[in-house]
Design a protein around this motif. Structure first.
Motif, mmCIF file in Angstrom:
data_model
loop_
_atom_site.group_PDB
_atom_site.id
_atom_site.type_symbol
_atom_site.label_atom_id
_atom_site.label_comp_id
_atom_site.label_asym_id
_atom_site.label_seq_id
_atom_site.Cartn_x
_atom_site.Cartn_y
_atom_site.Cartn_z
ATOM 1 N N LYS A 14 32.960 50.866 46.767
ATOM 2 C CA LYS A 14 32.963 50.898 45.295
ATOM 3 C C LYS A 14 33.609 52.191 44.790
ATOM 4 C CE LYS A 14 28.917 47.918 44.733
ATOM 5 N NZ LYS A 14 27.476 47.853 44.401
ATOM 6 N N ARG A 17 37.219 51.655 45.020
ATOM 7 C CA ARG A 17 37.667 50.779 43.940
ATOM 8 C C ARG A 17 37.780 51.563 42.645
ATOM 9 N NH1 ARG A 17 33.544 46.222 42.379
ATOM 10 N NH2 ARG A 17 32.477 48.108 41.655
ATOM 11 N N THR A 206 43.720 41.247 44.247
ATOM 12 C CA THR A 206 43.474 42.313 43.261
ATOM 13 C C THR A 206 42.030 42.788 43.282
ATOM 14 O OG1 THR A 206 43.038 40.636 41.574
ATOM 15 C CG2 THR A 206 45.298 41.449 41.755
ATOM 16 N N ASN A 207 41.171 42.114 44.063
ATOM 17 C CA ASN A 207 39.744 42.480 44.085
ATOM 18 C C ASN A 207 39.253 42.662 45.519
ATOM 19 O OD1 ASN A 207 40.143 39.744 44.651
ATOM 20 N ND2 ASN A 207 38.048 39.201 44.090
ATOM 21 N N ALA A 210 33.807 43.846 46.413
ATOM 22 C CA ALA A 210 32.943 42.975 45.604
ATOM 23 C C ALA A 210 31.560 43.592 45.467
ATOM 24 C CB ALA A 210 32.839 41.587 46.230
ATOM 25 N N GLU A 216 29.916 36.241 47.132
ATOM 26 C CA GLU A 216 31.152 36.166 47.918
ATOM 27 C C GLU A 216 30.985 35.247 49.131
ATOM 28 O OE1 GLU A 216 34.140 37.573 46.898
ATOM 29 O OE2 GLU A 216 32.851 37.797 45.138
ATOM 30 N N SER A 274 35.449 41.669 49.362
ATOM 31 C CA SER A 274 35.445 40.376 48.691
ATOM 32 C C SER A 274 35.771 39.290 49.705
ATOM 33 C CB SER A 274 36.494 40.356 47.568
ATOM 34 O OG SER A 274 37.788 40.452 48.115
#
Length: 745
Positions: A14, A17, A206-207, A210, A216, A274
């Motif tokens: 995270k 991200r 693009t992700n 998660a 997921e 993800s």
């Protein structure tokens, strides 16, 4: 160092991200990432090495090593532990790095106080991007959990690199916008300008990180269920009715039900990826194994897994082949590779084809020649760079592709296309004229074909007939063996479209680089010299007999010309000929109208056949020199190997001496002889063959005009005198002298 829990791994991902989403340039992101990884894993060092070119890695960011080494320390691929990780695509984990084979000491980094080393590759679906390294002062090996966790982090870094996170704001804006040139290999000559049409548009994730692992997992399970359903439908629709093909597709279906495959992806999701990123991580793992294994069976299975991953990614992202983008009016197809059936579906609407893989004798190359469109193969990484709609120039003559070309390059290229178009207009004026040299010698120019789509070229090109009809294409583009009635109907249409002109049908030439989708691939160290062509036909007699029956039924009341490929021994021809004669008797007994006449010939593609007894030549109604194979066997140079194939010239004296010997033997025994292959369609080579006495040449339709134009202004007797003179003087290659002679003529 403490073991990281799943929640700690998710926290790290995270943070990564958030780093991706935060403003700032690429270097700031890299610096932040190395800090977060070292902090989360409890290591003193974290470093990121990225490729600056295909052979060079550069230290781009570090936490714990000396800052002045950033962008200064560089390693060649394979050099040091970092270079080894990059080259092999596999992790290195050691408690004593200096003692490892290949260790390279880099004093500018200050890493000598960190003996423990763990390096994992940063890679995305076969594309190597760099290496992620952690190091510690305490001499220890990292646990399996730590290695796995770092691989997951490397996967996220690969996705961030794909999204341009490390380029900086200015460079990120220019990604996929700058001109790029790719140097590949000519698969089919010609030049074309158009816009990119991706055969399988690249899936963009693009992700990669998660927040909800349960959600997921559910998405992944649902997508796998859809994948299984799709594959089941595909297998059931194939209708292979047993045999090798059915076994291949059943193995493919089994992969979709692999519990270990699904479990590995679920474990990646638990660590914070993800569903899409987990699938791609598994796909990258399979690609790395695919590149390193020499076992052909394992390579096929890993390729299946790679293909299934692509299908699963398209289900998860919704980025299917039907992306809503309209194909441009002048499409240039760009793909990693493509099968003959898929290429045929696009048809003549394509202006050209560019592939990352493939071979000059592959199915796609054969179809591209039939469609008369330029093809460039081995254009490495073009699918990574190209986007749908990008302007693109394909130079099939030189094997160069210009993506998003500069105006000056585009202008020069358009001049080349215009000159080519003007030349084609001149050749069209020669269509109905004979290929008669100034000395009075007339050469018969035939065309090669393999598809019904080729036959309109018979009239338009001025060809006097079809010197080679490749029957294998009808087998290659299907998922099952064609029925006899289907083949008979096809061959009948071919003869109808030829309108009385001769068509020489070559029986099935499979094996080597032409493997049927429903036939088990044979593991051979050298397929070009292995189980192929007539060797397959004489072993799988049912298929060859069925094909011969179809040819006989199609030719009722007309002349039939049948040629057997790759004859290396007289007995192979005797056996094949006897089989055809037996099928003629069988068809007559069944009441089918026989052909008006039957002419049976052989392709001379191996040097051994050139030295066959006179009795063999007398038994043949005609012989065709298969120049492509004969040259590679004569020089022991694989024509798929760029390192060696271009070293050996058709106009070398030893090869021309062999051709002349064949010409003399056939002339003395009264056997009609032709030359078929790429060299027959090259004007200079064609003129030399004609000067040596070959008065029948078979080539692709587009070559007939240029060859005829040169022959009609050449004195073949004078050219022959030049050839003899240069050979007498000890010349080993005639190209310089012949080229000068033809230019001055």
């Amino acid at each position: 160092m403490p073991e990281r829990t799943d929640s700690e791994s998710r926290k790290l991902l995270k943070r990564l991200r958030d780093t991706l989403a935060a403003p700032g340039d690429g270097q700031a992101r890299l610096d932040s990432i190395t800090h977060h990884i070292a902090d989360s894993m409890g290591t003193q060092v974290c470093s990121i090495y990225l490729f600056r070119d295909p052979e060079t890695l550069e230290l781009c960011a570090t936490e714990g090593l000396r800052r002045q080494a950033v962008h200064q320390t560089r390693l060649r691929l394979g050099e040091g532990l970092v270079g080894r990780v990059a080259r092999t695509g596999r992790a290195i984990n050691t408690a004593n790095a200096p003692a490892e084979p290949g260790f390279r000491y880099m004093p500018e980094t200050g890493e000598e106080v960190f003996p423990s080393f763990l390096g994992v590759p940063i890679q995305r679906v076969g594309e190597k991007l760099g290496v992620l390294v952690v190091q510690s002062r305490d001499a220890r090996q990292y646990s399996e959990d730590e290695i796995y966790g770092l691989e997951v982090v490397a996967m996220v870094l690969a996705e961030m690199a794909e999204l341009g996170a490390f380029l900086g704001s200015d460079a990120q804006k220019s990604a996929h916008r700058l001109p790029v040139a790719f140097r590949g290999v000519t698969g089919q000559e010609g030049a074309a300008e158009g816009q990119v049409w991706l055969h399988e548009p690249r899936v963009v994730i693009t992700n990669p990180v998660a927040d909800d692992p349960e959600k997921e997992r559910a998405r992944l399970v649902e997508a796998v269920a859809m994948l299984r359903q799709t594959v089941d439908q595909m297998v059931n629709a194939a209708d292979l009715a047993g045999g090798d093909g059915e076994g291949v597709l059943e193995a493919y279906r089994m992969f979709t039900r692999s519990r270990s495959w699904l479990r590995r992806m679920e474990e990646d999701i638990d660590l914070g990826l993800s569903a899409e990123a987990a699938v791609e991580k598994e796909q990258s793992h399979a690609r790395a194994k695919l590149e390193s294994t020499a076992d052909p069976y394992l390579r096929d299975r890993l390729h299946d897994l790679d293909d299934l991953s692509n299908r699963l990614l398209r289900i998860l992202t919704g980025q299917g082949q039907d992306t809503g983008i309209v194909m441009p009016a002048n499409p240039i197809l760009v793909a990693r590779n493509i099968g003959p059936a898929e290429l045929l579906e696009y048809g003549r609407g394509l202006r050209g084809v560019v592939l990352e893989e493939g071979s000059v004798g592959s199915h796609a190359a054969i179809v591209a020649r039939s469609l008369a469109i330029p093809l460039v193969i081995h254009a490495a990484r073009i699918t990574d760079e190209a986007l749908n709609g990008d302007p693109i120039l394909v130079d099939g003559d030189t094997g160069v592709v210009h993506l998003r070309p500069e105006d000056t390059v585009a202008a020069a290229f358009r001049d080349k296309i215009a000159m080519h178009a003007e030349a084609q207009k001149r050749y069209a004026g020669l269509r109905d004229l004979p290929a008669t040299a100034t000395c009075g010698t007339t050469v018969s120019l035939l065309m090669n074909a393999g598809l019904m789509a080729d036959l309109p070229s018979l009239e338009g090109s001025g060809a006097e007939g079809v010197g080679l009809f490749r029957t294998e294409l009808q087998f290659l583009i299907r998922t099952r063996v064609p029925r006899r009635s289907e083949l008979a109907a096809l061959y009948r249409r071919v003869m109808d479209n030829a309108r009385g002109k001769p068509v020489i049908f070559r029986t099935l030439d499979i094996g080597s680089d032409k493997v049927l989708p429903y036939m088990k691939r044979i593991d051979e160290p050298n397929p070009a010299m292995g189980w192929r062509a007539i060797r397959v036909g004489l072993e799988k007699r049912g298929v060859l007999q069925m094909q011969l029956q179809a040819l006989i039924r199609a030719a009722e009341g007309r002349d039939l010309h049948v040629m057997f490929p790759f004859i290396a021994d007289c007995d192979e021809y005797h056996e094949s000929r006897a089989m055809l004669l037996a099928q003629l008797e069988r068809e007559a007994a069944l009441g089918h109208a026989p052909p008006t006449s039957v002419r049976i010939g052989a392709m001379l593609e191996t040097p051994s056949l050139a030295f066959a007894p006179d009795a063999f030549f007398r038994e043949c109604d005609f012989i065709s020199i298969g120049g492509n194979d004969l040259k590679q066997f004569f020089f022991a140079a694989d024509r798929e190997n760029e390192r060696v194939r271009k070293r050996y010239d058709t106009l070398s004296v030893p090869f021309l001496n062999l051709v002349e010997m064949i010409v003399r033997r056939c002339a003395a025994l009264g056997v009609p002889l032709s030359f078929c292959g790429e060299d027959a369609g090259r004007p200079v080579e064609a003129a030399v063959m004609a000067a040596l006495g070959l008065t029948t040449l078979s080539m692709r339709p587009a070559s007939i005009g240029p060859v005829k134009a040169l022959l009609r202004r050449t004195d073949l007797r004078a050219l022959r005198a030049l050839i003899d003179d240069k050979r007498e003087s000890g010349a080993t290659n005639l190209r310089p002298a012949v080229t000068r002679f033809l230019a001055e003529g």
